[in-house]
Design a protein around this motif. Structure first.
Motif, PDB file in Angstrom:
ATOM      1  N   HIS A   1      66.557 -53.546  56.866  1.00 37.08           N
ATOM      2  CA  HIS A   1      67.832 -53.541  57.222  1.00 37.08           C
ATOM      3  C   HIS A   1      67.629 -53.136  58.930  1.00 37.08           C
ATOM      4  CE1 HIS A   1      69.856 -53.043  53.400  1.00 37.08           C
ATOM      5  NE2 HIS A   1      69.225 -52.121  53.076  1.00 37.08           N
ATOM      6  N   LYS A   2      68.638 -54.147  59.434  1.00 37.71           N
ATOM      7  CA  LYS A   2      68.214 -54.017  60.873  1.00 37.71           C
ATOM      8  C   LYS A   2      68.761 -52.762  61.684  1.00 37.71           C
ATOM      9  CE  LYS A   2      68.571 -59.121  61.813  1.00 37.71           C
ATOM     10  NZ  LYS A   2      69.160 -60.185  62.688  1.00 37.71           N
ATOM     11  N   GLU A   3      70.001 -52.192  61.151  1.00 43.16           N
ATOM     12  CA  GLU A   3      70.129 -50.993  61.522  1.00 43.16           C
ATOM     13  C   GLU A   3      69.226 -49.927  61.515  1.00 43.16           C
ATOM     14  OE1 GLU A   3      71.399 -52.491  59.095  1.00 43.16           O
ATOM     15  OE2 GLU A   3      72.221 -51.212  57.617  1.00 43.16           O
ATOM     16  N   GLU A   4      68.194 -50.156  60.580  1.00 42.12           N
ATOM     17  CA  GLU A   4      67.017 -49.054  60.389  1.00 42.12           C
ATOM     18  C   GLU A   4      65.554 -49.322  60.863  1.00 42.12           C
ATOM     19  OE1 GLU A   4      68.467 -48.621  55.712  1.00 42.12           O
ATOM     20  OE2 GLU A   4      66.546 -47.632  56.363  1.00 42.12           O
ATOM     21  N   MET A   5      65.634 -50.471  61.580  1.00 45.17           N
ATOM     22  CA  MET A   5      64.463 -50.927  62.212  1.00 45.17           C
ATOM     23  C   MET A   5      63.639 -49.867  63.127  1.00 45.17           C
ATOM     24  SD  MET A   5      64.358 -55.025  63.229  1.00 45.17           S
ATOM     25  CE  MET A   5      65.889 -54.763  64.217  1.00 45.17           C
ATOM     26  N   ALA A   6      64.305 -48.863  63.726  1.00 45.40           N
ATOM     27  CA  ALA A   6      63.736 -47.776  64.338  1.00 45.40           C
ATOM     28  C   ALA A   6      62.856 -46.906  63.487  1.00 45.40           C
ATOM     29  CB  ALA A   6      64.862 -47.074  65.192  1.00 45.40           C
ATOM     30  N   ASN A   7      63.127 -46.991  62.296  1.00 41.20           N
ATOM     31  CA  ASN A   7      62.623 -45.951  61.202  1.00 41.20           C
ATOM     32  C   ASN A   7      60.977 -45.949  61.426  1.00 41.20           C
ATOM     33  OD1 ASN A   7      64.814 -45.224  60.078  1.00 41.20           O
ATOM     34  ND2 ASN A   7      64.385 -45.900  58.339  1.00 41.20           N
ATOM     35  N   GLN A   8      60.310 -47.183  62.164  1.00 40.67           N
ATOM     36  CA  GLN A   8      58.826 -46.814  62.050  1.00 40.67           C
ATOM     37  C   GLN A   8      58.393 -46.640  63.415  1.00 40.67           C
ATOM     38  OE1 GLN A   8      56.362 -50.006  60.207  1.00 40.67           O
ATOM     39  NE2 GLN A   8      58.376 -51.190  60.193  1.00 40.67           N
ATOM     40  N   GLU A   9      59.342 -46.229  64.520  1.00 39.99           N
ATOM     41  CA  GLU A   9      59.008 -46.275  65.786  1.00 39.99           C
ATOM     42  C   GLU A   9      57.896 -45.131  65.951  1.00 39.99           C
ATOM     43  OE1 GLU A   9      62.486 -46.267  68.259  1.00 39.99           O
ATOM     44  OE2 GLU A   9      62.699 -48.405  68.037  1.00 39.99           O
ATOM     45  N   ASN A  10      57.895 -44.279  65.231  1.00 38.13           N
ATOM     46  CA  ASN A  10      56.957 -43.020  65.467  1.00 38.13           C
ATOM     47  C   ASN A  10      55.766 -42.932  64.584  1.00 38.13           C
ATOM     48  OD1 ASN A  10      59.088 -41.531  67.230  1.00 38.13           O
ATOM     49  ND2 ASN A  10      60.042 -42.104  65.244  1.00 38.13           N
ATOM     50  N   HIS A  11      54.985 -44.232  64.724  1.00 40.35           N
ATOM     51  CA  HIS A  11      53.811 -44.299  63.746  1.00 40.35           C
ATOM     52  C   HIS A  11      52.993 -42.889  64.235  1.00 40.35           C
ATOM     53  CE1 HIS A  11      54.240 -48.636  63.806  1.00 40.35           C
ATOM     54  NE2 HIS A  11      53.206 -48.872  62.878  1.00 40.35           N
TER      55      HIS A  11
ATOM     56  N   GLY B   1      44.719 -38.631  60.306  1.00 41.43           N
ATOM     57  CA  GLY B   1      45.581 -39.433  59.672  1.00 41.43           C
ATOM     58  C   GLY B   1      46.669 -40.046  60.489  1.00 41.43           C
ATOM     59  N   ALA B   2      47.671 -40.108  59.901  1.00 43.06           N
ATOM     60  CA  ALA B   2      48.775 -40.564  60.788  1.00 43.06           C
ATOM     61  C   ALA B   2      49.264 -40.094  61.891  1.00 43.06           C
ATOM     62  CB  ALA B   2      50.074 -40.731  59.748  1.00 43.06           C
ATOM     63  N   THR B   3      49.357 -38.797  62.202  1.00 38.73           N
ATOM     64  CA  THR B   3      49.627 -38.021  63.192  1.00 38.73           C
ATOM     65  C   THR B   3      48.569 -38.319  64.616  1.00 38.73           C
ATOM     66  OG1 THR B   3      50.522 -36.222  61.901  1.00 38.73           O
ATOM     67  CG2 THR B   3      49.890 -35.531  64.236  1.00 38.73           C
ATOM     68  N   GLY B   4      47.064 -38.465  64.036  1.00 36.39           N
ATOM     69  CA  GLY B   4      46.195 -38.717  65.169  1.00 36.39           C
ATOM     70  C   GLY B   4      46.013 -39.994  65.512  1.00 36.39           C
ATOM     71  N   ARG B   5      47.146 -41.088  64.767  1.00 33.40           N
ATOM     72  CA  ARG B   5      46.893 -42.382  64.990  1.00 33.40           C
ATOM     73  C   ARG B   5      48.339 -43.054  65.214  1.00 33.40           C
ATOM     74  NH1 ARG B   5      42.148 -43.179  62.887  1.00 33.40           N
ATOM     75  NH2 ARG B   5      41.886 -45.187  63.021  1.00 33.40           N
ATOM     76  N   ASN B   6      49.246 -42.208  65.707  1.00 33.83           N
ATOM     77  CA  ASN B   6      50.572 -42.909  65.664  1.00 33.83           C
ATOM     78  C   ASN B   6      50.657 -43.301  67.489  1.00 33.83           C
ATOM     79  OD1 ASN B   6      51.098 -40.671  67.500  1.00 33.83           O
ATOM     80  ND2 ASN B   6      52.109 -39.455  66.089  1.00 33.83           N
ATOM     81  N   GLY B   7      51.928 -43.744  67.699  1.00 31.20           N
ATOM     82  CA  GLY B   7      52.271 -44.356  69.031  1.00 31.20           C
ATOM     83  C   GLY B   7      52.659 -43.348  70.135  1.00 31.20           C
ATOM     84  N   GLY B   8      52.704 -41.793  70.086  1.00 36.58           N
ATOM     85  CA  GLY B   8      52.986 -41.106  70.867  1.00 36.58           C
ATOM     86  C   GLY B   8      54.365 -40.705  71.100  1.00 36.58           C
ATOM     87  N   HIS B   9      55.414 -41.550  70.261  1.00 40.19           N
ATOM     88  CA  HIS B   9      56.738 -41.288  70.817  1.00 40.19           C
ATOM     89  C   HIS B   9      57.394 -40.272  69.804  1.00 40.19           C
ATOM     90  CE1 HIS B   9      59.438 -45.135  71.619  1.00 40.19           C
ATOM     91  NE2 HIS B   9      59.343 -44.472  72.557  1.00 40.19           N
ATOM     92  N   THR B  10      58.242 -39.298  70.504  1.00 35.81           N
ATOM     93  CA  THR B  10      59.204 -38.704  69.822  1.00 35.81           C
ATOM     94  C   THR B  10      60.695 -39.286  70.036  1.00 35.81           C
ATOM     95  OG1 THR B  10      59.531 -37.056  71.810  1.00 35.81           O
ATOM     96  CG2 THR B  10      57.867 -36.552  69.870  1.00 35.81           C
TER      97      THR B  10
END
Length: 474
Positions: free
Chosen positions: A464-474, A79-88
């Motif tokens: 919300h622009k201040e929250e755009m980083a919320n998706q950075e860890n697919h 699922g999402a863990t095996g399909r993310n972008g690799g960011h912490t």
């Protein structure tokens, strides 16, 4: 958005796009610990990603005599863990003021501390147990191209640092446009629109390899893993235990854990329209010929007026070192990506998003990119399903009115900086340790409550622009 949120959540689809991280699949990808499905267990965990594996590890570490059955609809960690972008990467400053407005300064600071502690804990565990997952603590930089966003970022950053003086979670460095161009190889001259950059502590990791390594540790402690065994339905038996129905039979347990993220409403039906799936898309690209031979100095986010992308260079010593993993680009989809909401279909790619991601790296790096690699730029492209809540926070705890049903899910695409600690908190709650010590570090905003079950999902928290980083860890 109401129509998208109302789409019935399905089981994970068969034959999803092949993730960069899952090629080749691990030896335990199709494991069934026992030929037949056990009829009884102390605990049934549904989901084998970061959350499910961490919950199982903590339960078995605390009591090795427990019998735990883990059900996975597809391959292990598919699922999402095996399909993310690799960011912490937390980027906590970008939504600090939203958290202050919603829950006050103390809790906003608590959330920021949890995210940094989560990053450090994951990499520390990888080191301690020698899990071969390309664990790479590193610096990250947010490169901002919108003047209004830049001014907002600076003001929010100051507010956060004033609220958390001397705290590790509020340590950030501000860079001028020239420093961004020189240190991070972004753009060229004065015509690239760089307003500035903000750097801070982060990391990259092969989350798939980390989790299969963790699952192996759990298997050594007695975990019964059953892959390709979707949970079709859950129901309470007459004796108060949970019966989990599968095509291979029924397994019963007093305690049920949903580690199902974006798929949670498929089983916990009262969460339909409250935890909503969102499909994300990612590419792994070979670097241009002008990129620095020693590798890039950080991981990146590129923030502009209408959206952002996040980017992770593969570290030295890793397979395909130097590759650049970049995701985001939802702004390029029709109607700004509205059709990505409510879907659990990770078997397909969106051509518009793919094309946008393909063009993004030469645009951001300019002359520093150069000609494409002779083997072509794209090595792999895939999609994955995330889970979002109406208020933008995870759901952690026991489901109200459903004793014995526990969950940790809905990570807003931000799971790699919250799953680990949320799973730790969940196990503490399950074991009767929901005490002052837990409340000291675990935010009440993440807890399940009746009030949160009544919220209406609008998707506004994403924009919300201040929250755009919320998706950075697919």
């Amino acid at each position: 958005m109401d129509k998208r949120a109302a789409i019935p959540v399905t089981l994970p689809r068969d034959n999803p796009t092949l993730s960069y991280w899952q090629d080749p699949p691990d030896e335990i990808a199709d494991l069934r610990s026992t030929e037949s499905l056990p009829e009884q267990a102390d605990v049934v965990v549904i989901g084998s990603g970061m959350t499910g594996a961490t919950v199982a590890w903590n339960l078995l570490h605390n009591d090795p005599t427990r019998s735990i059955v883990m059900l996975e609809a597809r391959q292990a960690c598919s699922g999402a863990t095996g399909r993310n972008g690799g960011h912490t990467k937390a980027a906590s400053y970008r939504f600090f003021m939203h958290n202050v407005q919603a829950h006050g300064t103390e809790m906003a600071a608590q959330i920021a501390r949890l995210e940094l502690a989560n990053i450090r804990a994951v990499h520390a565990f990888a080191r301690e147990y020698a899990i071969p997952c390309d664990s790479h603590p590193c610096e990250t930089v947010d490169v901002v191209y919108d003047a209004a966003q830049w001014e907002l970022d600076l003001s929010v950053l100051k507010a956060m640092q004033d609220a958390m003086p001397g705290d590790d979670a509020s340590v950030y460095t501000v860079h001028t446009p020239d420093e961004v161009r020189e240190k991070y190889y972004c753009g060229k001259g004065d015509d690239d629109g760089v307003c500035g950059g903000i750097s801070y502590e982060a990391g990259s990791i092969n989350a798939y390899r980390f989790v299969v390594g963790l699952l192996r540790k759990c298997l050594e402690k007695g975990l019964n893993l059953q892959t390709k065994t979707p949970a079709l339905d859950i129901a309470k038996s007459d004796d108060g235990e949970w019966r989990v129905h599968t095509a291979r039979g029924i397994v019963q347990a007093k305690t049920l854990v949903l580690a199902t993220n974006g798929y949670t409403a498929r089983l916990a039906r009262k969460l339909q329209g409250i935890i909503v799936p969102l499909r994300g898309q990612i590419t792994a690209q070979r670097p241009g010929r002008n990129m620095p031979q020693e590798g890039l100095p950080a991981s990146y986010s590129f923030v502009y007026k209408d959206g952002y992308e996040y980017m992770i260079p593969r570290p030295k010593g890793s397979r395909f070192e130097g590759d650049i993993v970049i995701g985001g680009g939802g702004v390029a989809a029709p109607e700004e990506g509205i059709g990505e909401w409510g879907t659990t279909d990770d078997t397909v790619l969106d051509k518009a998003i793919g094309g946008y991601l393909y063009d993004s790296l030469p645009r951001y790096f300019g002359d520093s990119w150069g000609e494409d690699h002779p083997d072509g730029r794209i090595r792999r492209e895939w999609t994955g399903i995330m889970g979002y809540s109406a208020d933008g926070y995870p759901f952690v705890g026991e489901m109200p009115g459903e004793p014995g049903m526990w969950m940790s899910c809905s990570f807003q695409g931000h799971g790699m900086v919250s799953c680990w600690k949320c799973a730790n908190a969940l196990v503490a709650m399950m074991e009767g340790q929901d005490d002052e010590e837990l409340r000291r570090w675990f935010p009440d905003a993440f807890r399940i409550g009746e009030d949160r079950l009544g919220l209406t999902f609008t998707g506004d928290n994403l924009f919300h622009k201040e929250e755009m980083a919320n998706q950075e860890n697919h």
